[in-house]
Enzyme design. Structure first.
Site, short mmCIF file in Angstrom:
data_model
loop_
_atom_site.label_atom_id
_atom_site.label_comp_id
_atom_site.label_asym_id
_atom_site.label_seq_id
_atom_site.Cartn_x
_atom_site.Cartn_y
_atom_site.Cartn_z
N GLU A 341 0.76 -1.15 0.13
CA GLU A 341 0.02 -0.10 -0.09
C GLU A 341 0.77 1.34 -0.10
O GLU A 341 1.83 1.26 0.78
CB GLU A 341 -0.82 0.11 1.15
N CYS A 342 0.59 2.12 -1.05
CA CYS A 342 1.19 3.27 -1.05
C CYS A 342 2.64 3.32 -0.76
O CYS A 342 3.45 3.07 -1.92
CB CYS A 342 0.52 4.46 0.17
N ALA A 343 3.33 3.61 0.26
CA ALA A 343 4.87 3.36 0.40
C ALA A 343 5.62 2.11 -0.24
O ALA A 343 6.46 1.89 -0.77
CB ALA A 343 5.44 3.58 1.68
N SER A 430 -1.05 -0.73 -4.50
CA SER A 430 -1.72 0.54 -5.05
C SER A 430 -1.34 1.55 -3.96
O SER A 430 -0.83 1.30 -2.87
CB SER A 430 -3.31 0.19 -5.04
#
Length: 451
Positions: A341-343, A430
C-alpha cells in the site's frame, strides 16, 4: 465475544477545526493520566497513522483508529472496546478527533466525522479551542458547536493559546454565560509542538529520542494546565458500553490453528503506517507475523511465505532503502504473495526520485507538490491475494507522489471512473489504504494464498 456491558470511562477530544491543538491535548492527557497510575487506551478518529504513534508512546499501548468509513459504523464501538481491553482492560479511553468536530466524508452530512464517532461510542466531547485573537465570541462558537447536533454532548472546553491572564478571565466569563465549563487553559508561550513535514507530523519511529521528549513535555503541560479530575469526571459520565468487543478470530471466520505460514510485515522508520488490527487478523487467520525493517535487515525473516508492505515515508529514506541492495534483490525475486500500500507500492517499483528500489514492478515514482487525499470507494479489478474481482471496498489515499505508469495492464482497483494500482502475478500494489477490520477476509485470503 464479550457481550456484557462495560462502564468504560471515555472522552472525545475535538475542536472546531484543524490546528486548534487536539493532538497536543490528547497526547498530553494520555501521558498525564498514565503518570497517575491509570491504564489509558488511546484512539484516533479517522484514517490517520501518525497521531496514534504519539498516542502509543504516551499511553504505553497501541494507538488504534476508529473510522466508520473504513470499518463500518457497526464496528466502531466494538473496536473501541477491543482496543480498550487488550493487552489489559483500561481505566479510561481518550479518543482524539479529526479535523473539525462535524467535518466528515465530503457530501455525506457528517458521516465519519468526530461527532459521528462520538455518538457511535456514546462519549462526551472535550472541545479544544484556539483562542488566538478571540474574546467573548469564543462562547458563541462553542455554543454553535454544541447546538449543531443535539446528539453530541460538549461537556467542557480547554482554552488553547491564551494570550494573558486577563484574556483567560474574559474567556472563562464568556463560557460561563453559556454554561460550558472550562477544564483547562494553555498559554501561547507554553504550547509544545512536534516537528512536521509534508504529510503532517513526523512519525514517532523516525525520531524516537525526540519523540519521547515531546510526549513527556506534553504530559507536563497538560498536568500543569488541565483539571485532570474534572476530565475524569466527564469521562465517567459516559454510559456503559453494551456493544460486544470486536474479535479478530471471529472476524476471519473462526480459529485457524497454529503453525501457519510466516507473513513478513514491513516496519521501521520508512514504513510506519499500519493498523494494529492487521497483525491481529493475520495471526487469527493462522499466520506467524514477523516484522522486518527494509532500512536495516539484509533479508526477509526465515521461512517467509508472504509479504505485507504498508505505508510510510520511503521518500525520506530513499537513499538508505536503495543502499540495502540484498533485500531489494530478494524482494524482486520473491515468488510468494505480496501486498503493498502506498509506500509499499513505491518501494516495489524500479526507482523513487531516481534512487533504485526493488524493481519488482515496472514503474518509476517521484515526489510532486500536489497532495492526493481523501476517502475512496473502490472495486477490485482482478483476483489477487487480498480480493476477488468485483469486490467492493472502502479505503483512503494520502500521498504526494505519482507513479509512471499510473496503473498496470491489470489494475488493482477501479474508482472515480479510473483504474489504479497493479496486480502482477501474486503482487497486489496500489496507493489505496484499506483497514482490514473492515475487510477481514483479506487476512484469511492472504494466508490461504501462502499455501
Amino acid at each position: 465475544m464479550v457481550s456484557t456491558s462495560w462502564a468504560l470511562p471515555r472522552v472525545v477530544v475535538a475542536a472546531p477545526a484543524s490546528g486548534h491543538g487536539k493532538t497536543t491535548v490528547a497526547t498530553g492527557l494520555l501521558g498525564a493520566l498514565r503518570r497517575r497510575g491509570l491504564t489509558v487506551s488511546p484512539h484516533k478518529v479517522g484514517p490517520d497513522y501518525i497521531d496514534p504513534g504519539y498516542h502509543a508512546l504516551a499511553a504505553g499501548r497501541p494507538g488504534r483508529n476508529l473510522d466508520p468509513w473504513l470499518v463500518g459504523p457497526e464496528r466502531v464501538a466494538p473496536l473501541l472496546r477491543h482496543g480498550a481491553s487488550v493487552p489489559t482492560p483500561a481505566d479510561v479511553a481518550v479518543i482524539e478527533g479529526v479535523m473539525g468536530l462535524h467535518d466528515g466524508a465530503v457530501g455525506r452530512r457528517g458521516y465519519a466525522s468526530t461527532a459521528h464517532v462520538a455518538t457511535l461510542v456514546d462519549a462526551p466531547v472535550l472541545l479544544v479551542l484556539d483562542t488566538t485573537a478571540q474574546g467573548r465570541s469564543a462562547a458563541a462558537l462553542v455554543l454553535g458547536m454544541r447546538a449543531f447536533d443535539e446528539r453530541v454532548r460538549v461537556g467542557g472546553v480547554i482554552l488553547n493559546r491564551v494570550g494573558s491572564p486577563r484574556h483567560e478571565r474574559l474567556l472563562r466569563d464568556a463560557l460561563d454565560e453559556v454554561g460550558v465549563p472550562v477544564l483547562g487553559a494553555v498559554s501561547r508561550s507554553a504550547e509544545v509542538a512536534a516537528p512536521s513535514r509534508h504529510l503532517g507530523l513526523v512519525p514517532v519511529a523516525e525520531r524516537a529520542p525526540e519523540s519521547l521528549a515531546v510526549v513527556a513535555a506534553l504530559a507536563d503541560l497538560v498536568a500543569a494546565t488541565v483539571d485532570l479530575d474534572a476530565v475524569l469526571d466527564l469521562a465517567r459520565g459516559a454510559p456503559p458500553l453494551t456493544a460486544p468487543a470486536w474479535d479478530p478470530v471471529a472476524a476471519v471466520g473462526g480459529p485457524a490453528g497454529t503453525g501457519g505460514p510466516t507473513v513478513a510485515v514491513a516496519a521501521g522508520a520508512a514504513f510506519t503506517f499500519s493498523y494494529a488490527e492487521t497483525a491481529e487478523l493475520l495471526a487469527a487467520a493462522g499466520a506467524t507475523v514477523a516484522p522486518f525493517d527494509p532500512l536495516r535487515d539484509p533479508g526477509l525473516p526465515a521461512g517467509t511465505r508472504a509479504v505485507v508492505i504498508g505505508g510510510g515515508f520511503p521518500e525520506a529514506h530513499a537513499d538508505a532503502l536503495a543502499g540495502n541492495a540484498a533485500l531489494r534483490a530478494e524482494l524482486a525475486a520473491f515468488d510468494g504473495p505480496v501486498v503493498a500500500e502506498c509506500a509499499g507500492l513505491l518501494y516495489l517499483g524500479r526507482s523513487l526520485d531516481g534512487a533504485p528500489m526493488c524493481g519488482r514492478l515496472d514503474l518509476t515514482a517521484r515526489m510532486t507538490g500536489r497532495l492526493t487525499l481523501g476517502y475512496r470507494e473502490a472495486v477490485a479489478a482482478a483476483d489477487s491475494p487480498v480480493a476477488r474481482a468485483g469486490e467492493r471496498v472502502r479505503g483512503h489515499e494520502f500521498h504526494r507522489t505519482v507513479t509512471d505508469p499510473g496503473h498496470g495492464d491489470t489494475p488493482a482497483w477501479r474508482f472515480d471512473d479510473a483504474e489504479h494500482g497493479f496486480v502482477d502475478g501474486r503482487v497486489h500494489a496500489s496507493y489505496l489504504h484499506v483497514h482490514w477490520a473492515g475487510q477481514p477476509h483479506a487476512a484469511r485470503r492472504l494466508v490461504q494464498a501462502c499455501r
